[in-house]
Design a protein around this motif. Structure first.
Motif, PDB file in Angstrom:
ATOM      1  N   SER A  11       9.976   2.277   1.892  1.00 52.96           N
ATOM      2  CA  SER A  11       9.319   2.750   0.670  1.00 52.96           C
ATOM      3  C   SER A  11       9.536   4.242   0.499  1.00 52.96           C
ATOM      4  O   SER A  11       9.804   4.960   1.472  1.00 52.96           O
ATOM      5  N   ALA A  12       9.417   4.702  -0.741  1.00 49.72           N
ATOM      6  CA  ALA A  12       9.560   6.120  -1.100  1.00 49.72           C
ATOM      7  C   ALA A  12      10.802   6.757  -0.489  1.00 49.72           C
ATOM      8  O   ALA A  12      10.722   7.785   0.198  1.00 49.72           O
ATOM      9  N   PRO A  13      11.993   6.173  -0.714  1.00 50.41           N
ATOM     10  CA  PRO A  13      13.213   6.748  -0.133  1.00 50.41           C
ATOM     11  C   PRO A  13      13.522   8.149  -0.663  1.00 50.41           C
ATOM     12  O   PRO A  13      14.327   8.865  -0.055  1.00 50.41           O
ATOM     13  N   GLU A  14      12.881   8.530  -1.773  1.00 58.20           N
ATOM     14  CA  GLU A  14      13.109   9.874  -2.305  1.00 58.20           C
ATOM     15  C   GLU A  14      12.602  10.961  -1.359  1.00 58.20           C
ATOM     16  O   GLU A  14      12.987  12.136  -1.486  1.00 58.20           O
ATOM     17  N   ARG A  15      11.746  10.594  -0.413  1.00 61.06           N
ATOM     18  CA  ARG A  15      11.252  11.564   0.570  1.00 61.06           C
ATOM     19  C   ARG A  15      12.209  11.722   1.753  1.00 61.06           C
ATOM     20  O   ARG A  15      11.987  12.572   2.609  1.00 61.06           O
ATOM     21  N   LEU A  16      13.238  10.901   1.824  1.00 66.18           N
ATOM     22  CA  LEU A  16      14.186  10.937   2.933  1.00 66.18           C
ATOM     23  C   LEU A  16      15.540  11.427   2.438  1.00 66.18           C
ATOM     24  O   LEU A  16      16.151  10.823   1.560  1.00 66.18           O
ATOM     25  N   GLN A  17      15.998  12.549   2.973  1.00 66.88           N
ATOM     26  CA  GLN A  17      17.307  13.091   2.616  1.00 66.88           C
ATOM     27  C   GLN A  17      18.346  12.473   3.552  1.00 66.88           C
ATOM     28  O   GLN A  17      18.434  12.825   4.731  1.00 66.88           O
ATOM     29  N   LEU A  18      19.111  11.540   3.006  1.00 72.48           N
ATOM     30  CA  LEU A  18      20.066  10.779   3.815  1.00 72.48           C
ATOM     31  C   LEU A  18      21.270  11.632   4.198  1.00 72.48           C
ATOM     32  O   LEU A  18      21.769  12.433   3.400  1.00 72.48           O
ATOM     33  N   GLN A  19      21.723  11.425   5.410  1.00 74.69           N
ATOM     34  CA  GLN A  19      22.948  12.035   5.934  1.00 74.69           C
ATOM     35  C   GLN A  19      23.702  10.937   6.683  1.00 74.69           C
ATOM     36  O   GLN A  19      23.775  10.932   7.914  1.00 74.69           O
ATOM     37  N   PRO A  20      24.263   9.961   5.953  1.00 77.53           N
ATOM     38  CA  PRO A  20      24.846   8.771   6.579  1.00 77.53           C
ATOM     39  C   PRO A  20      25.958   9.080   7.571  1.00 77.53           C
ATOM     40  O   PRO A  20      26.236   8.266   8.458  1.00 77.53           O
ATOM     41  N   GLU A  21      26.593  10.238   7.448  1.00 76.78           N
ATOM     42  CA  GLU A  21      27.658  10.579   8.382  1.00 76.78           C
ATOM     43  C   GLU A  21      27.123  10.756   9.807  1.00 76.78           C
ATOM     44  O   GLU A  21      27.887  10.663  10.782  1.00 76.78           O
ATOM     45  N   LEU A  22      25.817  10.968   9.944  1.00 73.32           N
ATOM     46  CA  LEU A  22      25.220  11.127  11.275  1.00 73.32           C
ATOM     47  C   LEU A  22      25.021   9.800  11.985  1.00 73.32           C
ATOM     48  O   LEU A  22      24.791   9.777  13.192  1.00 73.32           O
ATOM     49  N   ALA A  23      25.078   8.702  11.252  1.00 74.72           N
ATOM     50  CA  ALA A  23      24.773   7.380  11.818  1.00 74.72           C
ATOM     51  C   ALA A  23      25.937   6.783  12.572  1.00 74.72           C
ATOM     52  O   ALA A  23      25.781   5.754  13.260  1.00 74.72           O
ATOM     53  N   GLY A  24      27.131   7.352  12.456  1.00 73.16           N
ATOM     54  CA  GLY A  24      28.304   6.794  13.129  1.00 73.16           C
ATOM     55  C   GLY A  24      28.919   5.673  12.324  1.00 73.16           C
ATOM     56  O   GLY A  24      28.662   5.501  11.119  1.00 73.16           O
ATOM     57  N   LEU A  25      29.734   4.856  12.948  1.00 70.13           N
ATOM     58  CA  LEU A  25      30.451   3.784  12.262  1.00 70.13           C
ATOM     59  C   LEU A  25      29.513   2.719  11.740  1.00 70.13           C
ATOM     60  O   LEU A  25      28.555   2.331  12.408  1.00 70.13           O
ATOM     61  N   ASN A  26      29.793   2.252  10.530  1.00 69.01           N
ATOM     62  CA  ASN A  26      29.035   1.156   9.925  1.00 69.01           C
ATOM     63  C   ASN A  26      29.779  -0.152  10.241  1.00 69.01           C
ATOM     64  O   ASN A  26      30.703  -0.545   9.516  1.00 69.01           O
ATOM     65  N   VAL A  59       0.832  -1.203   0.000  1.00 66.08           N
ATOM     66  CA  VAL A  59       0.000   0.000   0.000  1.00 66.08           C
ATOM     67  C   VAL A  59       0.867   1.253   0.000  1.00 66.08           C
ATOM     68  O   VAL A  59       0.599   2.215  -0.720  1.00 66.08           O
ATOM     69  N   ALA A  60       1.924   1.252   0.812  1.00 63.34           N
ATOM     70  CA  ALA A  60       2.814   2.414   0.880  1.00 63.34           C
ATOM     71  C   ALA A  60       3.463   2.681  -0.477  1.00 63.34           C
ATOM     72  O   ALA A  60       3.567   3.837  -0.907  1.00 63.34           O
ATOM     73  N   GLN A  61       3.901   1.633  -1.153  1.00 65.20           N
ATOM     74  CA  GLN A  61       4.500   1.811  -2.474  1.00 65.20           C
ATOM     75  C   GLN A  61       3.489   2.365  -3.466  1.00 65.20           C
ATOM     76  O   GLN A  61       3.810   3.225  -4.301  1.00 65.20           O
TER      77      GLN A  61
END
Length: 316
Positions: free
Chosen positions: A296-311, A275-277
């Motif tokens: 779903s709809a990742p275009e609505r989320l502006q990623l800032q991966p540097e905020l997540a810390g170490l992967n 439904v979300a898609q």
């Protein structure tokens, strides 16, 4: 005696949210703790029994109004003349101005929901999906973390008694998201319906915002500073948060409320994802601390991966 609520005015028809009970722990020690005070509220529409909702009972008028809206039984607040809540008999009497057309036919098909307790929805879940057009909301990763932290520090019945779900509506513009309303109930569907009822009053520009704010006791629901119509206006993107899983019903109700981004502490079901898609609605789950999954709809989320810390996964 219960007083009728001439819509859109809200009364103080509330009941205690918790009760004290005596328990015994693993050491054989006796203690007194708080537990949620779940109670039944049977909804009558024009003297016809409609449904029984299991609820904490903190905001019964908003719950009933939002339930009628999300079940697509009432199209406008103006169709409702009054709601009378009587906790002595556990009933909410809804009086409409002109009746609800084909009420028996429209409520004949009942679907038992996945909500806590045994909730139900009426009619086809997908009937109006293709008519919904969501606003172009966007959320940054930093703002997502702000929402998760706001829920973490929020005073709640869950922290004192457990066994409840919490839902919140946030206004997002620049900087930190603003929590507009926070509601807890024994089921997440009740919580989202209560928020839907609150939103509906504002969408129709009903001059009862002070009464709506006063009707929600301190510690039971939270309104941030400022006037709600400005917070909820077009200048703000709306983000809905729930502690519960994102099922198809929760996604549909969010979309009906005009919310384009939904965040959950839990996960998502297959039907909720489909439904979300279909709606291009952004669903974010498993959101705790710095972790989250965008389903779903990742275009609505502006990623800032540097905020997540170490992967740590990437380093393994």
């Amino acid at each position: 005696m219960p007083q009728p609520i001439l819509m859109p005015y809200l009364t103080q028809a509330r009941a205690p949210l918790t009760r004290e009970i005596e328990v015994v722990n693993e050491h054989g020690e006796r203690d007194t703790i708080s537990i949620p005070a779940e109670r039944a509220l049977t909804v009558y529409v024009d003297n016809r029994e409609l449904v029984t909702l299991m609820t904490l009972g903190a905001h019964p008028e908003l719950l009933v109004l939002g339930f009628l809206r999300n079940q697509r039984l009432v199209r406008s607040v103006e169709e409702v003349h009054s709601i009378t809540v009587d906790w002595d008999v556990g009933a909410a009497a809804v009086k409409t101005r002109s009746g609800i057309e084909r009420l028996e036919e429209r409520t004949a098909k009942r679907v038992v929901t996945t909500g806590c307790g045994q909730g139900s929805v009426f009619g086809g879940l997908m009937d109006e999906i293709d008519t919904i057009r969501l606003p172009p909301a966007v959320l940054t990763q930093a703002q997502l973390y702000g929402i998760v932290n706001a829920i973490r520090v929020q005073e709640s019945t869950y922290k004192s008694a457990g066994s409840v779900h919490g839902c919140a509506l946030f206004g997002v513009k620049d900087g930190e998201p603003e929590m507009l309303i926070f509601v807890e109930d024994v089921g997440r569907h009740n919580a989202i319906d209560t928020i839907a009822g609150w939103m509906w009053l504002q969408e129709n520009d009903v001059p009862t915002l002070a009464a709506a704010r006063a009707a929600l006791p301190p510690g039971e629901a939270h309104f941030s500073g400022g006037d709600p119509p400005e917070n909820c206006g077009p200048a703000f993107d709306l983000v809905f948060y729930t502690t519960g899983r994102l099922t198809s019903e929760m996604v549909i109700k969010s979309a009906q409320m005009g919310v384009s981004i939904v965040v959950s502490r839990s996960g998502i079901t297959q039907m909720g994802h489909e439904v979300a898609q279909r709606l291009a609605l952004c669903t974010i789950g498993r959101a705790t601390n710095k972790h989250f999954i965008c389903y779903s709809a990742p275009e609505r989320l502006q990623l800032q991966p540097e905020l997540a810390g170490l992967n740590l996964r990437a380093m393994a």
